[in-house]
Each structure stands twice: as structure tokens, then as C-alpha cells.
Design an enzyme around this catalytic site. Structure first.
Site, PDB file in Angstrom:
ATOM      1  N   GLU A   1      -2.597   8.064  -3.788  1.00  0.00           N
ATOM      2  CA  GLU A   1      -3.163   7.469  -4.994  1.00  0.00           C
ATOM      3  C   GLU A   1      -4.503   8.103  -5.367  1.00  0.00           C
ATOM      4  O   GLU A   1      -5.321   8.303  -4.463  1.00  0.00           O
ATOM      5  CB  GLU A   1      -3.361   5.976  -4.685  1.00  0.00           C
ATOM      6  CG  GLU A   1      -3.265   5.077  -5.850  1.00  0.00           C
ATOM      7  CD  GLU A   1      -3.110   3.623  -5.396  1.00  0.00           C
ATOM      8  OE1 GLU A   1      -2.184   3.314  -4.628  1.00  0.00           O
ATOM      9  OE2 GLU A   1      -3.945   2.817  -5.805  1.00  0.00           O
TER      10      GLU A   1
ATOM     11  N   ARG B   1       0.872  -1.170   0.000  1.00  0.00           N
ATOM     12  CA  ARG B   1       0.000   0.000   0.000  1.00  0.00           C
ATOM     13  C   ARG B   1       0.913   1.226   0.000  1.00  0.00           C
ATOM     14  O   ARG B   1       2.005   1.208   0.578  1.00  0.00           O
ATOM     15  CB  ARG B   1      -0.899   0.036   1.249  1.00  0.00           C
ATOM     16  CG  ARG B   1      -2.102  -0.889   1.168  1.00  0.00           C
ATOM     17  CD  ARG B   1      -3.148  -0.410   0.158  1.00  0.00           C
ATOM     18  NE  ARG B   1      -4.306  -1.286   0.073  1.00  0.00           N
ATOM     19  CZ  ARG B   1      -4.471  -2.251  -0.833  1.00  0.00           C
ATOM     20  NH1 ARG B   1      -3.542  -2.498  -1.730  1.00  0.00           N
ATOM     21  NH2 ARG B   1      -5.574  -2.980  -0.838  1.00  0.00           N
TER      22      ARG B   1
ATOM     23  N   HIS C   1      -1.456   0.584 -10.073  1.00  0.00           N
ATOM     24  CA  HIS C   1      -2.071  -0.383  -9.151  1.00  0.00           C
ATOM     25  C   HIS C   1      -2.629  -1.592  -9.915  1.00  0.00           C
ATOM     26  O   HIS C   1      -3.824  -1.867  -9.882  1.00  0.00           O
ATOM     27  CB  HIS C   1      -3.178   0.296  -8.325  1.00  0.00           C
ATOM     28  CG  HIS C   1      -3.428  -0.385  -7.014  1.00  0.00           C
ATOM     29  ND1 HIS C   1      -3.688   0.290  -5.847  1.00  0.00           N
ATOM     30  CD2 HIS C   1      -3.460  -1.704  -6.694  1.00  0.00           C
ATOM     31  CE1 HIS C   1      -3.874  -0.577  -4.868  1.00  0.00           C
ATOM     32  NE2 HIS C   1      -3.737  -1.801  -5.360  1.00  0.00           N
TER      33      HIS C   1
HETATM   34  P1  NAP Z   1      -1.055 -11.478   4.659  1.00  0.00           P
HETATM   35  O1  NAP Z   1      -1.054 -12.903   4.237  1.00  0.00           O
HETATM   36  O2  NAP Z   1      -1.848 -11.057   5.831  1.00  0.00           O
HETATM   37  O3  NAP Z   1       0.475 -11.061   4.852  1.00  0.00           O
HETATM   38  C1  NAP Z   1       0.897  -9.873   5.450  1.00  0.00           C
HETATM   39  C2  NAP Z   1       2.220 -10.126   6.134  1.00  0.00           C
HETATM   40  O4  NAP Z   1       2.701  -8.879   6.645  1.00  0.00           O
HETATM   41  C3  NAP Z   1       2.155 -11.083   7.314  1.00  0.00           C
HETATM   42  O5  NAP Z   1       3.198 -12.006   7.176  1.00  0.00           O
HETATM   43  C4  NAP Z   1       2.386 -10.201   8.534  1.00  0.00           C
HETATM   44  O6  NAP Z   1       3.096 -10.840   9.552  1.00  0.00           O
HETATM   45  C5  NAP Z   1       3.241  -9.120   7.949  1.00  0.00           C
HETATM   46  N1  NAP Z   1       3.187  -7.881   8.721  1.00  0.00           N
HETATM   47  C6  NAP Z   1       2.107  -7.226   9.154  1.00  0.00           C
HETATM   48  N2  NAP Z   1       2.478  -6.120   9.821  1.00  0.00           N
HETATM   49  C7  NAP Z   1       3.820  -6.087   9.792  1.00  0.00           C
HETATM   50  C8  NAP Z   1       4.799  -5.209  10.316  1.00  0.00           C
HETATM   51  N3  NAP Z   1       4.443  -4.135  11.004  1.00  0.00           N
HETATM   52  N4  NAP Z   1       6.102  -5.497  10.100  1.00  0.00           N
HETATM   53  C9  NAP Z   1       6.472  -6.597   9.405  1.00  0.00           C
HETATM   54  N5  NAP Z   1       5.582  -7.477   8.896  1.00  0.00           N
HETATM   55  C10 NAP Z   1       4.289  -7.224   9.098  1.00  0.00           C
HETATM   56  O7  NAP Z   1      -1.553 -10.547   3.462  1.00  0.00           O
HETATM   57  P2  NAP Z   1      -1.353 -10.774   1.890  1.00  0.00           P
HETATM   58  O8  NAP Z   1      -2.492 -11.495   1.327  1.00  0.00           O
HETATM   59  O9  NAP Z   1       0.027 -11.277   1.642  1.00  0.00           O
HETATM   60  O10 NAP Z   1      -1.478  -9.254   1.385  1.00  0.00           O
HETATM   61  C11 NAP Z   1      -0.569  -8.259   1.838  1.00  0.00           C
HETATM   62  C12 NAP Z   1      -1.022  -6.891   1.395  1.00  0.00           C
HETATM   63  O11 NAP Z   1      -0.750  -6.712   0.007  1.00  0.00           O
HETATM   64  C13 NAP Z   1      -2.514  -6.619   1.499  1.00  0.00           C
HETATM   65  O12 NAP Z   1      -2.899  -6.258   2.815  1.00  0.00           O
HETATM   66  C14 NAP Z   1      -2.736  -5.505   0.494  1.00  0.00           C
HETATM   67  O13 NAP Z   1      -2.686  -4.248   1.119  1.00  0.00           O
HETATM   68  C15 NAP Z   1      -1.564  -5.660  -0.465  1.00  0.00           C
HETATM   69  N6  NAP Z   1      -2.045  -6.024  -1.807  1.00  0.00           N
HETATM   70  C16 NAP Z   1      -1.765  -5.203  -2.861  1.00  0.00           C
HETATM   71  C17 NAP Z   1      -2.218  -5.530  -4.121  1.00  0.00           C
HETATM   72  C18 NAP Z   1      -1.965  -4.658  -5.303  1.00  0.00           C
HETATM   73  O14 NAP Z   1      -2.807  -4.593  -6.189  1.00  0.00           O
HETATM   74  N7  NAP Z   1      -0.820  -3.991  -5.402  1.00  0.00           N
HETATM   75  C19 NAP Z   1      -2.958  -6.708  -4.326  1.00  0.00           C
HETATM   76  C20 NAP Z   1      -3.209  -7.521  -3.238  1.00  0.00           C
HETATM   77  C21 NAP Z   1      -2.752  -7.167  -1.982  1.00  0.00           C
HETATM   78  P3  NAP Z   1       2.432 -11.910  10.561  1.00  0.00           P
HETATM   79  O15 NAP Z   1       2.054 -13.070   9.693  1.00  0.00           O
HETATM   80  O16 NAP Z   1       3.505 -12.238  11.478  1.00  0.00           O
HETATM   81  O17 NAP Z   1       1.249 -11.229  11.161  1.00  0.00           O
END
Ligand code: NAP
Length: 316
Positions: free
Chosen positions: A265, A236, A283
Site C-alpha cells: 500500500e 491488512r 483503504h
Molecule cells: P480484534 O477484535 O482483535 O479481532 C481480531 C481477531 O482475529 C480475533 O478474533 C483473533 O482471535 C483473530 N486472530 C488473530 N490472529 C489470528 C490467526 N492467526 N488466525 C485466526 N484468527 C486470528 O480486532 P478488530 O478490532 O476486529 O480489528 C481487526 C483488524 O482489522 C485490525 O487489527 C486492523 O488491522 C484491521 N482494520 C482495518 C480497517 C480498514 O480500514 N480496512 C479498519 C479497522 C481495522 P482471538 O480472539 O482468538 O485472539
């Protein structure tokens, strides 16, 4: 039951939604305004909102008795919804995890390669008719094979990027995450973010957005990065302090950046748009028809579960 969908969605998703609900579809592609959000909570049983629909605490004020009981978000990221305030008003929130993982990891890998191998710059050169021909020292970039990929946020998408970097590009993977992950490929956890930045040739951001990760990448993390290293953000926009990123690029503190998301954005600062070593995408993380269909079907399935009094599939 009345369902409100805040943006046009693929036909397959709309057909599925119409099979279960009286659907009101908002045709505009822009985010909802505050008044529209409050009206939606009053008028509909379920709302399918998405990125940009800023359901802040203010929107939920006085909504404890509103008709809407579920925001079935279209997307895995839900930092645009104040989930605590929604919960306090008795409104559940769901998201669409998993459906987005592989496609978003692909975009991360594309940005890594584009940034390291100067693809945008090269494409602009050709399109401008300024390419004078191949020569041995033309546009030398950073070869990623054998280099280190530092992943910040080793969740679903982080791990999918790591697999691509390790098995596809032959990179060493290190990561920074809140908790250790059981992984089926080699990757070393680095407790300290700046140490990860200092050890990486490519730093890739895959954490959720929101107050906890706002400006996680600021002047200190950027200063820790190597002068040839690239910063990739598919997470993000507000995870990166954009002003600090611009300063780091202007000072040559880092080699380049590949961005899919932006702090304000869809506004992208002109100074970034003019930098040759910055790759800018609008995006595109999940922008493929089958992915958007799967996301939409998941959002509708959560709505259907609510309608039928069943447990929600993807509560957040
Ligand atoms: P996820 O499975 O929940 O993974 C997020 C990871 O971030 C988890 O491993 C979490 O650790 C870690 N985390 C959270 N807070 C943190 C911090 N302060 N410091 C270090 N690590 C931290 O989510 P996901 O499905 O991979 O998606 C991640 C994000 O990608 C979404 O929330 C979204 O905003 C973004 N995204 C962007 C697009 C795009 O179009 N560009 C598309 C899809 C998603 P823990 O497991 O230890 O809690």
C-alpha cells in the site's frame, strides 16, 4: 507536556488535544521517515502516530532514556509498531479499538456485495457509455442470500460483519479464529482455514496484520476456495499473498476479490487494476468524519491518561 501528531486530524480532535498539551502538528499526509520518528521520540512526551508510521525495532534503538513514553496510536491496527521493541525501550503503546468496528464492517459488507454483484464492473460499463440496456442474462453475479460467509478472525470487526451477513443478507456464517467465541447469533467455528475456504461462497478477512498472519491467505487457501467464491480483505494487505491472489484470479480459481488494503500500500499492481472481477477501494474502512473523530478522541484520551498518571485506557 509536548504532544506530536503525525498527520492532520479532524478539528474536534485537535481542539481536544490542544486543551491538554502543547501540540505540534505535522501537516503532511505521508508516513513519517525513520529520522522523523527517532526525532519525535527524543523531542516529545507523547506521539500520536498512525498507519504507515513504521516504528520498527531500529527506530527504538538507544531510546530507553528518550523523552517519549507513549505512542497513542490512531487506529485499532498497530502492526506498523514493533510493540515488543517499544516496551523494551520503556515506551507504552495504545490503540483505538471499538471506534472503528461498525464502519469497517460496513465497508466489508459493501465489498462483499460489490464483488459478488459486479458493481464496479457495471459502474464502469455505464460510465464508459457502453451499456446497451437491460436483458435477462446481462451481468449475472452471485446472489449472497442463503450462501455461506466464511470469516477469518472473529474479533470485534469479524463479529460485526457476521451480524450483517446473517441478519442483513440471510447468509450462513462460519468462522476461523484462534479461540471459540460466545456469540448471540448462529455461527460455526471451523478449525482448519482451508476447510473454511472450501466451504465458503465469500471469504472475509478480519484478522490483525503482522508477522503471525502474514500471507495467511496464500496458494493453499486460495486453491481451496470455490471457483465462484469471492475473497474480501478489510484487514491488512500482507495477510494476503498478493502474487498468489493475482495468480488465482488469472487462473479462474476464485470468482473475484474485493480489497480495501494492499500488500504494498498504496501501490496496487496494474494487473489487479485491470481485472474486471476485482473491486478496489483506497483503504476506506474507517473513512467517515464521526468515526475519525471518535478514533482521535480515544487516542487523545490515552495521552491525557498518561499525562495525569492514570492507567492507560487501551494498552496493547
Ligand atoms: P480484534 O477484535 O482483535 O479481532 C481480531 C481477531 O482475529 C480475533 O478474533 C483473533 O482471535 C483473530 N486472530 C488473530 N490472529 C489470528 C490467526 N492467526 N488466525 C485466526 N484468527 C486470528 O480486532 P478488530 O478490532 O476486529 O480489528 C481487526 C483488524 O482489522 C485490525 O487489527 C486492523 O488491522 C484491521 N482494520 C482495518 C480497517 C480498514 O480500514 N480496512 C479498519 C479497522 C481495522 P482471538 O480472539 O482468538 O485472539
Amino acid at each position: 507536556m509536548e504532544l506530536f501528531i503525525t498527520r492532520p486530524l479532524p478539528d474536534k480532535v485537535l481542539a481536544h488535544a490542544r486543551a491538554h498539551f502543547n501540540v505540534t502538528l505535522r501537516e503532511q499526509t505521508t508516513p513519517l521517515k525513520k529520522g522523523e520518528m527517532r526525532a519525535a521520540l527524543v523531542l516529545y512526551d507523547v506521539v500520536i502516530p498512525t498507519l504507515g508510521d513504521l516504528f520498527s525495532a531500529e527506530v527504538f534503538e538507544g531510546m530507553a532514556d528518550s523523552r517519549c513514553r507513549l505512542l497513542a496510536n490512531f487506529g485499532v491496527g498497530y502492526n506498523h509498531i514493533d510493540v515488543g521493541a517499544a516496551r523494551a525501550a520503556g515506551i507504552s503503546v495504545t490503540n483505538t479499538p471499538g471506534a472503528v468496528t461498525e464502519a469497517t464492517a460496513d465497508i466489508a459488507l459493501m465489498l462483499m456485495l460489490m464483488s459478488a454483484r459486479r458493481a464496479s464492473e457495471g459502474e464502469r460499463l455505464v460510465r464508459a457509455g457502453k451499456w446497451t440496456g437491460w436483458h435477462p442474462t446481462q451481468m449475472l453475479g452471485l446472489h449472497l442470500g442463503g450462501k455461506t460467509c466464511g470469516i477469518v478472525g472473529m474479533g470485534r470487526i469479524g463479529q460485526a460483519i457476521a451480524r450483517r451477513a446473517h441478519f442483513g443478507l440471510g447468509m450462513k456464517v462460519i468462522y476461523h479464529s484462534r479461540s471459540p467465541k460466545p456469540l448471540d447469533f448462529p455461527a460455526e467455528q471451523v478449525a482448519d482455514l482451508e476447510s473454511l475456504c472450501a466451504a465458503s461462497d465469500c471469504v472475509v478477512l478480519a484478522v490483525p496484520g503482522g508477522p503471525e498472519t502474514r500471507h495467511l491467505i496464500g496458494p493453499d487457501a486460495l486453491a481451496a476456495m470455490r471457483a465462484h467464491a469471492h475473497l474480501i480483505n478489510i484487514a491488512r494487505g500482507d495477510v494476503v499473498d498478493e502474487a498468489a491472489l493475482i495468480a488465482a484470479l488469472e487462473l479462474g480459481q476464485i470468482g473475484g476479490a474485493g480489497l480495501d488494503v494492499y500488500e504494498h500500500e498504496p501501490t496496487v499492481p496494474e494487473v489487479l487494476r485491470k481485472m474486471d472481477n476485482v473491486t478496489l477501494l483506497p483503504h476506506l474502512g474507517t473513512a467517515a468524519l464521526d468515526v475519525r473523530e471518535e478514533m482521535g478522541m480515544m487516542a487523545v484520551e490515552n495521552a491525557v491518561a498518561y499525562r495525569e498518571g492514570r492507567e492507560l485506557h487501551n494498552p496493547v
